[in-house]
Design a protein around this motif. Structure first.
Motif, PDB file in Angstrom:
ATOM      1  N   GLY A 132      27.828  42.791  36.006  1.00  9.28           N
ATOM      2  CA  GLY A 132      28.380  41.435  36.090  1.00  9.28           C
ATOM      3  C   GLY A 132      29.898  41.446  36.127  1.00  9.28           C
ATOM      4  O   GLY A 132      30.521  40.733  36.920  1.00  9.28           O
ATOM      5  N   ILE A 133      30.499  42.284  35.289  1.00 10.94           N
ATOM      6  CA  ILE A 133      31.966  42.417  35.280  1.00 10.94           C
ATOM      7  C   ILE A 133      32.434  42.897  36.654  1.00 10.94           C
ATOM      8  O   ILE A 133      33.366  42.359  37.249  1.00 10.94           O
ATOM      9  N   GLY A 134      31.734  43.900  37.197  1.00  9.32           N
ATOM     10  CA  GLY A 134      32.085  44.429  38.518  1.00  9.32           C
ATOM     11  C   GLY A 134      31.963  43.379  39.608  1.00  9.32           C
ATOM     12  O   GLY A 134      32.789  43.314  40.512  1.00  9.32           O
ATOM     13  N   SER A 135      30.936  42.528  39.501  1.00  9.73           N
ATOM     14  CA  SER A 135      30.735  41.536  40.560  1.00  9.73           C
ATOM     15  C   SER A 135      31.856  40.497  40.575  1.00  9.73           C
ATOM     16  O   SER A 135      32.207  39.978  41.635  1.00  9.73           O
ATOM     17  N   ILE A 136      32.443  40.210  39.417  1.00  9.48           N
ATOM     18  CA  ILE A 136      33.575  39.263  39.401  1.00  9.48           C
ATOM     19  C   ILE A 136      34.828  39.937  39.980  1.00  9.48           C
ATOM     20  O   ILE A 136      35.573  39.330  40.751  1.00  9.48           O
ATOM     21  N   ILE A 137      35.024  41.215  39.634  1.00 10.79           N
ATOM     22  CA  ILE A 137      36.158  41.949  40.221  1.00 10.79           C
ATOM     23  C   ILE A 137      36.008  41.986  41.744  1.00 10.79           C
ATOM     24  O   ILE A 137      36.966  41.780  42.489  1.00 10.79           O
ATOM     25  N   ALA A 138      34.766  42.194  42.200  1.00  7.80           N
ATOM     26  CA  ALA A 138      34.509  42.335  43.642  1.00  7.80           C
ATOM     27  C   ALA A 138      34.712  41.031  44.413  1.00  7.80           C
ATOM     28  O   ALA A 138      34.736  41.040  45.643  1.00  7.80           O
ATOM     29  N   LEU A 139      34.863  39.914  43.690  1.00 10.03           N
ATOM     30  CA  LEU A 139      35.168  38.664  44.383  1.00 10.03           C
ATOM     31  C   LEU A 139      36.528  38.731  45.067  1.00 10.03           C
ATOM     32  O   LEU A 139      36.738  38.141  46.124  1.00 10.03           O
ATOM     33  N   SER A 140      37.461  39.440  44.450  1.00 10.24           N
ATOM     34  CA  SER A 140      38.798  39.483  45.052  1.00 10.24           C
ATOM     35  C   SER A 140      39.223  40.873  45.502  1.00 10.24           C
ATOM     36  O   SER A 140      40.227  41.014  46.179  1.00 10.24           O
ATOM     37  N   VAL A 190      47.818  41.698  26.772  1.00 18.82           N
ATOM     38  CA  VAL A 190      48.775  40.585  26.930  1.00 18.82           C
ATOM     39  C   VAL A 190      48.543  39.915  28.277  1.00 18.82           C
ATOM     40  O   VAL A 190      48.551  38.693  28.410  1.00 18.82           O
ATOM     41  N   ILE A 191      48.295  40.737  29.301  1.00 18.00           N
ATOM     42  CA  ILE A 191      48.033  40.200  30.646  1.00 18.00           C
ATOM     43  C   ILE A 191      46.534  39.907  30.743  1.00 18.00           C
ATOM     44  O   ILE A 191      45.710  40.782  30.505  1.00 18.00           O
ATOM     45  N   PRO A 192      46.151  38.683  31.108  1.00 14.58           N
ATOM     46  CA  PRO A 192      44.719  38.352  31.216  1.00 14.58           C
ATOM     47  C   PRO A 192      44.027  39.129  32.336  1.00 14.58           C
ATOM     48  O   PRO A 192      44.664  39.508  33.323  1.00 14.58           O
ATOM     49  N   MET A 193      42.721  39.340  32.168  1.00 19.19           N
ATOM     50  CA  MET A 193      41.924  40.133  33.116  1.00 19.19           C
ATOM     51  C   MET A 193      42.075  39.656  34.563  1.00 19.19           C
ATOM     52  O   MET A 193      42.199  40.463  35.477  1.00 19.19           O
ATOM     53  N   GLU A 226      44.247  40.805  40.031  1.00 16.77           N
ATOM     54  CA  GLU A 226      45.172  40.390  41.090  1.00 16.77           C
ATOM     55  C   GLU A 226      46.236  41.467  41.315  1.00 16.77           C
ATOM     56  O   GLU A 226      46.552  41.812  42.460  1.00 16.77           O
ATOM     57  N   ALA A 227      46.769  42.014  40.205  1.00 17.75           N
ATOM     58  CA  ALA A 227      47.772  43.077  40.312  1.00 17.75           C
ATOM     59  C   ALA A 227      47.171  44.300  40.998  1.00 17.75           C
ATOM     60  O   ALA A 227      47.800  44.931  41.852  1.00 17.75           O
ATOM     61  N   MET A 228      45.908  44.608  40.670  1.00 18.82           N
ATOM     62  CA  MET A 228      45.240  45.761  41.269  1.00 18.82           C
ATOM     63  C   MET A 228      45.162  45.597  42.790  1.00 18.82           C
ATOM     64  O   MET A 228      45.430  46.538  43.538  1.00 18.82           O
ATOM     65  N   VAL A 229      44.808  44.391  43.221  1.00 12.84           N
ATOM     66  CA  VAL A 229      44.701  44.141  44.662  1.00 12.84           C
ATOM     67  C   VAL A 229      46.071  44.309  45.331  1.00 12.84           C
ATOM     68  O   VAL A 229      46.189  44.947  46.385  1.00 12.84           O
ATOM     69  N   ARG A 230      47.117  43.764  44.686  1.00 10.80           N
ATOM     70  CA  ARG A 230      48.468  43.868  45.271  1.00 10.80           C
ATOM     71  C   ARG A 230      48.922  45.325  45.325  1.00 10.80           C
ATOM     72  O   ARG A 230      49.488  45.772  46.315  1.00 10.80           O
ATOM     73  N   ILE A 231      48.663  46.062  44.244  1.00  9.74           N
ATOM     74  CA  ILE A 231      49.060  47.476  44.212  1.00  9.74           C
ATOM     75  C   ILE A 231      48.303  48.245  45.296  1.00  9.74           C
ATOM     76  O   ILE A 231      48.868  49.060  46.014  1.00  9.74           O
ATOM     77  N   GLY A 232      47.012  47.946  45.435  1.00 11.63           N
ATOM     78  CA  GLY A 232      46.194  48.615  46.450  1.00 11.63           C
ATOM     79  C   GLY A 232      46.750  48.406  47.847  1.00 11.63           C
ATOM     80  O   GLY A 232      46.825  49.332  48.651  1.00 11.63           O
TER      81      GLY A 232
END
Lengths: 227, 311
Positions: free
Chosen positions: B146-154, B242-245, B250-256
């Motif tokens: 479930g956690i993965g599926s929310i990450i996979a949305l973006s 400190v930074i919300p999930m 979002e940062a991961m996508v930008r870094i990628g």
């Protein structure tokens, strides 16, 4: 958080698939792309040509993508332990398998064009393996498509004319089946056209027969969810 | 549809996180909760089988790895390891699964094959060491998925899309959330565990030697299984990111997106282009060409034979 994907992947898609290693994008995804080509051909293949986009062409061997693509094209599932032997099995069955590199344009790095031929007909797809075994097929027999293989799907090849979509939709509605999404494309107004109908539950043979007998339908394929 | 982790937290609050995921997944995809649990129960068995088979090691397709699981398992069995058993087992199990994967064995992509050792490594080690009911492990797989599926949305979950952070980072986040769940954590604990794990993998590049899922992938799975356990431990003690999930994803996508192509699974940068990496790649290429030539010669020989026999 900006949402980029229109459809949420399911828990089972994330925590899966069960597959032969070593790479979900290079092995499982490519096996599914080979399988899509096989299902659209809808008969035993005699000859299969894989045209790999340059990034895939440089990485495919080490991931066993050649075994996986071939395995899919001869009808193996992604978790079939015979996948590592697929090329040998294809040879035994007398299937010619060839790999070549081809620049497929501005597409995902793991994109392949599959040209498959059987005794009586041929088929062609272009699709990408985008990660975790998930695929996107965006060309089927020369037509634009949006096929993901994650639901039962009707693929219809027909002559473009008013009323065709309504007639097909009516037959599906008569079955009490819900259409999840519908995508149409054509080569030219009034000429060859293509319809992709993703449905929520399996379509009966009778409904498929009715659709095939509609005026101006050239060919139809009904594909189950691609394993 | 659960649109974000913020949304998930509002929705889950005092509820069982696995139940929330089962309900929403059943609604969105029309698969009943019982079927999801049954499928995941089978997948847990596949993970278990991988661990049993993989513990003894064996040569990989590219012959670059193979002995890792066996060596650590032998050290553990003979009392020569110095970390606690949970940690060591998580490492052994992650190595076992990845070893099987590198031999074209049957595995569970969790969420990918290249990061497929992390979730089973963490969850199966915890199940064993803390005597947790296998049914709870299956429900933890629901949480992880479930956690993965929310990450996979973006985000696209592949090294080609955004580097190793998108695979190993996501896997350790999923596993950390599952571990927090198994240890009796709240939905917030699970989300925080995922956040701490993912945040600290950002920037991890995908630079596989010779393009194979072997170096550094196999050992990296063991290291990041432990990373995920650490993240879950922090979250269970009340440590929060400190930074919300949502913003981490979002940062991961930008870094990628910012990663050069050479560091996104192309084997054209990083470890793949070190002196040793290049030498290995050349050897693999030579081997493949030799095998291809042999196959072509064999086909020709068979064709000649058919001609000679008139068949």
């Amino acid at each position: 958080m900006p949402i980029r994907h229109d459809r949420k992947v399911s828990i089972l898609d994330v925590m899966g698939p069960v597959m032969v290693g070593p790479s979900s994008s290079h092995t499982a995804g490519t096996a599914r792309l080979g399988r899509v080509a096989r299902e659209i051909l809808d008969e035993d293949p005699v000859e299969v040509h894989f045209f790999l986009h340059p990034p895939l062409a440089s990485t495919y061997r080490g991931h066993g993508s050649d075994f996986a693509l071939t395995g899919g094209a001869i009808g193996l599932d992604v978790d079939d332990p015979q996948i590592p032997e697929a090329i040998r099995i294809a040879e035994q069955r007398g299937v010619t398998v060839e790999f070549a590199e081809e620049d497929l344009g501005e597409v995902h790095p793991n994109t392949v064009r599959v040209a498959i031929r059987g005794a009586t007909r041929e088929a062609e797809i272009v699709g990408s393996s985008i990660g975790g075994g998930v695929i996107e097929v965006f060309k089927i027999n020369g037509f634009q498509a949006r096929f993901k293989g994650d639901s039962p799907t009707l693929l219809l090849f027909y002559r473009d004319r008013p009323g065709m979509i309504a007639e097909v939709a009516n037959i599906i509605a008569d079955e009490g089946i819900n259409i999840a999404s519908l995508y149409c494309s054509r080569k030219q107004r009034g000429k060859d056209a293509f319809m992709q109908v993703d449905v929520d539950s399996p379509l009966s043979d009778a409904a498929l027969k009715r659709i095939c007998s509609l005026v101006d339908v050239a060919d139809a394929r009904y594909l189950d969810k691609i394993p | 549809m659960i649109e974000s982790f913020k949304h998930l937290e509002e929705l889950a609050k005092d509820r069982d996180l696995a139940d929330v995921f089962l309900e929403t997944d059943a609604e969105e995809h029309g698969v009943p909760a019982a079927d999801i649990l049954e499928a995941l129960s089978k997948r847990r068995e596949v993970m278990r089988d991988c661990i049993v088979r993989g513990k003894n090691g064996g040569e990989s397709m590219g012959k670059l790895v193979g002995s890792e699981a066996r060596l650590l398992n032998e050290a553990f069995r003979s009392g020569k390891t110095f970390l606690d058993p949970l940690t060591v087992k998580a490492e052994i199990y992650a190595l076992s699964v990845m070893g099987e994967n590198s031999r074209m064995g049957v595995i569970v992509a969790a969420p990918t094959a290249g990061a497929g050792g992390i979730v089973p490594g963490m969850l199966m080690a915890l199940e064993e060491e803390r005597h947790i009911d296998p049914e709870t492990t299956v429900r933890a797989l629901v949480v992880a998925g479930g956690i993965g599926s929310i990450i996979a949305l973006s985000a696209n979950i592949s090294g080609a899309a955004g580097g190793c952070q998108n695979e190993v980072g996501v896997a350790s986040a999923m596993g950390a959330a599952g571990v927090a769940y198994m240890m009796g954590g709240t939905p917030r604990n699970s989300i925080q565990a995922a956040a701490l794990a993912l945040k600290n993998t950002l920037g991890l590049v995908c630079d596989p030697v010779g393009g194979l899922v072997e170096v550094p992938c196999v050992k990296r799975n063991a290291l990041f299984a432990v990373h995920g356990l650490t993240a879950a431990q922090l979250a269970m003690a009340g440590v929060e990111s400190v930074i919300p999930m949502d913003e981490i994803v979002e940062a991961m996508v930008r870094i990628g997106r910012a990663l050069p192509r050479g560091l996104r699974e192309t084997a054209e940068g990083g470890l793949a282009t070190t002196e040793t990496g290049r030498a290995i790649a050349q050897r693999l290429k030579d081997d493949a060409n030799r095998r291809r030539a042999e196959r072509a010669a064999e086909r020709e020989r068979m064709a000649e034979e058919r001609k000679a026999t008139g068949g």
